[in-house]
Design a protein around this motif. Structure first.
Motif, PDB file in Angstrom:
ATOM      1  N   GLN A 289      -2.054  -1.587  15.041  1.00 25.43           N
ATOM      2  CA  GLN A 289      -2.124  -1.576  13.825  1.00 25.43           C
ATOM      3  C   GLN A 289      -1.379  -2.620  13.081  1.00 25.43           C
ATOM      4  OE1 GLN A 289      -3.677   0.777  12.024  1.00 25.43           O
ATOM      5  NE2 GLN A 289      -4.699   1.655  13.800  1.00 25.43           N
TER       6      GLN A 289
ATOM      7  N   LEU B 184       7.913   8.043   6.206  1.00 23.04           N
ATOM      8  CA  LEU B 184       7.882   9.409   6.901  1.00 23.04           C
ATOM      9  C   LEU B 184       8.239   9.497   8.251  1.00 23.04           C
ATOM     10  CD1 LEU B 184       5.239  11.385   4.938  1.00 23.04           C
ATOM     11  CD2 LEU B 184       7.853  11.493   4.824  1.00 23.04           C
ATOM     12  N   LEU B 185       7.826   8.309   8.930  1.00 23.33           N
ATOM     13  CA  LEU B 185       7.967   8.171  10.454  1.00 23.33           C
ATOM     14  C   LEU B 185       9.362   7.741  10.668  1.00 23.33           C
ATOM     15  CD1 LEU B 185       4.938   6.143  11.725  1.00 23.33           C
ATOM     16  CD2 LEU B 185       5.635   8.565  12.417  1.00 23.33           C
TER      17      LEU B 185
ATOM     18  N   SER C  92       1.042  -1.242  -0.127  1.00 18.76           N
ATOM     19  CA  SER C  92      -0.050  -0.072   0.128  1.00 18.76           C
ATOM     20  C   SER C  92       0.877   1.322  -0.154  1.00 18.76           C
ATOM     21  CB  SER C  92      -0.774  -0.268   1.185  1.00 18.76           C
ATOM     22  OG  SER C  92      -1.555   1.174   1.244  1.00 18.76           O
ATOM     23  N   LYS C  93       0.816   2.041  -0.986  1.00 10.63           N
ATOM     24  CA  LYS C  93       1.985   3.167  -1.087  1.00 10.63           C
ATOM     25  C   LYS C  93       1.530   4.027  -0.017  1.00 10.63           C
ATOM     26  CE  LYS C  93       3.540   1.497  -5.279  1.00 10.63           C
ATOM     27  NZ  LYS C  93       4.536   0.904  -5.101  1.00 10.63           N
ATOM     28  N   LEU C  94       0.154   4.433   0.276  1.00 14.08           N
ATOM     29  CA  LEU C  94       0.129   5.399   1.400  1.00 14.08           C
ATOM     30  C   LEU C  94       0.520   4.820   2.859  1.00 14.08           C
ATOM     31  CD1 LEU C  94      -1.330   7.727   2.598  1.00 14.08           C
ATOM     32  CD2 LEU C  94      -3.359   6.420   2.862  1.00 14.08           C
ATOM     33  N   LYS C  95       0.489   3.688   3.022  1.00  6.00           N
ATOM     34  CA  LYS C  95       1.099   2.740   4.322  1.00  6.00           C
ATOM     35  C   LYS C  95       2.442   2.923   4.404  1.00  6.00           C
ATOM     36  CE  LYS C  95      -2.780  -0.074   5.151  1.00  6.00           C
ATOM     37  NZ  LYS C  95      -3.282  -1.674   5.461  1.00  6.00           N
TER      38      LYS C  95
ATOM     39  N   ALA D  83       4.353   4.963   2.511  1.00  4.23           N
ATOM     40  CA  ALA D  83       4.940   6.262   2.781  1.00  4.23           C
ATOM     41  C   ALA D  83       4.905   6.883   4.362  1.00  4.23           C
ATOM     42  CB  ALA D  83       3.926   7.413   1.943  1.00  4.23           C
ATOM     43  N   LYS D  84       3.707   6.477   4.960  1.00  2.66           N
ATOM     44  CA  LYS D  84       3.587   7.154   6.423  1.00  2.66           C
ATOM     45  C   LYS D  84       4.710   6.287   6.996  1.00  2.66           C
ATOM     46  CE  LYS D  84      -1.313   7.241   6.787  1.00  2.66           C
ATOM     47  NZ  LYS D  84      -2.548   6.627   7.139  1.00  2.66           N
ATOM     48  N   ILE D  85       5.053   4.945   7.012  1.00  4.66           N
ATOM     49  CA  ILE D  85       6.322   4.276   7.602  1.00  4.66           C
ATOM     50  C   ILE D  85       7.722   5.040   7.303  1.00  4.66           C
ATOM     51  CG2 ILE D  85       7.306   2.231   8.073  1.00  4.66           C
ATOM     52  CD1 ILE D  85       4.516   0.867   7.636  1.00  4.66           C
TER      53      ILE D  85
ATOM     54  N   THR E  74       1.286  -5.418   7.660  1.00  2.00           N
ATOM     55  CA  THR E  74       1.204  -3.728   8.129  1.00  2.00           C
ATOM     56  C   THR E  74       1.248  -2.740   6.937  1.00  2.00           C
ATOM     57  OG1 THR E  74       1.959  -4.425  10.196  1.00  2.00           O
ATOM     58  CG2 THR E  74       1.956  -2.108   9.831  1.00  2.00           C
ATOM     59  N   GLU E  75       1.948  -2.929   6.044  1.00  2.17           N
ATOM     60  CA  GLU E  75       2.159  -2.214   4.941  1.00  2.17           C
ATOM     61  C   GLU E  75       1.484  -2.737   3.451  1.00  2.17           C
ATOM     62  OE1 GLU E  75       5.893  -4.628   4.261  1.00  2.17           O
ATOM     63  OE2 GLU E  75       4.706  -3.997   5.978  1.00  2.17           O
TER      64      GLU E  75
END
Length: 187
Positions: free
Chosen positions: A117, A15-16, A6-9, A11-13, A159-160
């Motif tokens: 999550q 950035l974190l 998932s590109k969104l998930k 990207a979030k990881i 998760t991702e």
């Protein structure tokens, strides 16, 4: 069933991980500078000051390495358009681990787990040494660090990924049910 990142998930990881690397680097550097300055004013160059410099230097390096690795891994996954987990009538394959196909006949049990999550499939193998030999060195090292090297199970993280653990597990149950029915009917 093909399961992608998932590109969104991812990207979030990513950035974190990037924020964690920058924050740990910045905070460690600030503490290092403050302590160095404070100890030089009070005692001049001292053993305590040198020890604290070494300790915070190590914290700086560890923070940068850990969070930096997370950022690099998930940065790469952002641009990976290949399926990451493959579920088929033959078995299950996690491309992220380069483990190769694990046939259903090698699996003694499989069940989903959720914690916050995090989602993963726990897979118990009949002959785990066959699987562990195929794992890359990094994955074997992580299994040792996590205390999993002697266990007959491994996990596939969701998760991702773009499909939920429930979708994947429903597919697995459907495939296994069809195989049992085909066996009973002699097909």
């Amino acid at each position: 069933m093909k399961i992608y990142v998932s590109k969104l998930k991812a990207a979030k990881i990513f950035l974190l991980g990037l924020a964690g690397a920058l924050a740990s680097g910045f905070l460690s550097w600030q503490v290092y500078v403050y302590l160095t300055y404070s100890f030089q004013i009070v005692w001049g160059v001292s053993l305590i000051g040198m020890v604290l410099n070494i300790i915070f230097g190590l914290i700086f390096l560890v923070g940068i390495l850990v969070f930096g690795c997370v950022a690099i891994i998930f940065g790469k996954r952002l641009f990976d358009d290949k399926p990451q987990v493959l579920l088929s009538a033959d078995g299950i394959e996690d491309k992220r681990l380069n483990s190769g196909l694990i046939k259903w006949s090698e699996i003694s049990s499989i069940f989903p787990h959720k914690m916050g999550q995090a989602e993963w499939l726990s897979i118990n193998l009949m002959l785990p040494e066959n699987y562990q030999k195929r794992l890359p060195i990094f994955a074997r090292l992580m299994r040792k660090i996590n205390g999993e090297s002697e266990l007959n199970s491994f996990r596939i993280g969701f998760t991702e990924l773009d499909k939920s653990i429930d979708e994947a597990f429903d597919y697995i149950l459907e495939v296994k049910f069809e195989q049992v029915i085909c066996k009973r009917l002699g097909m």
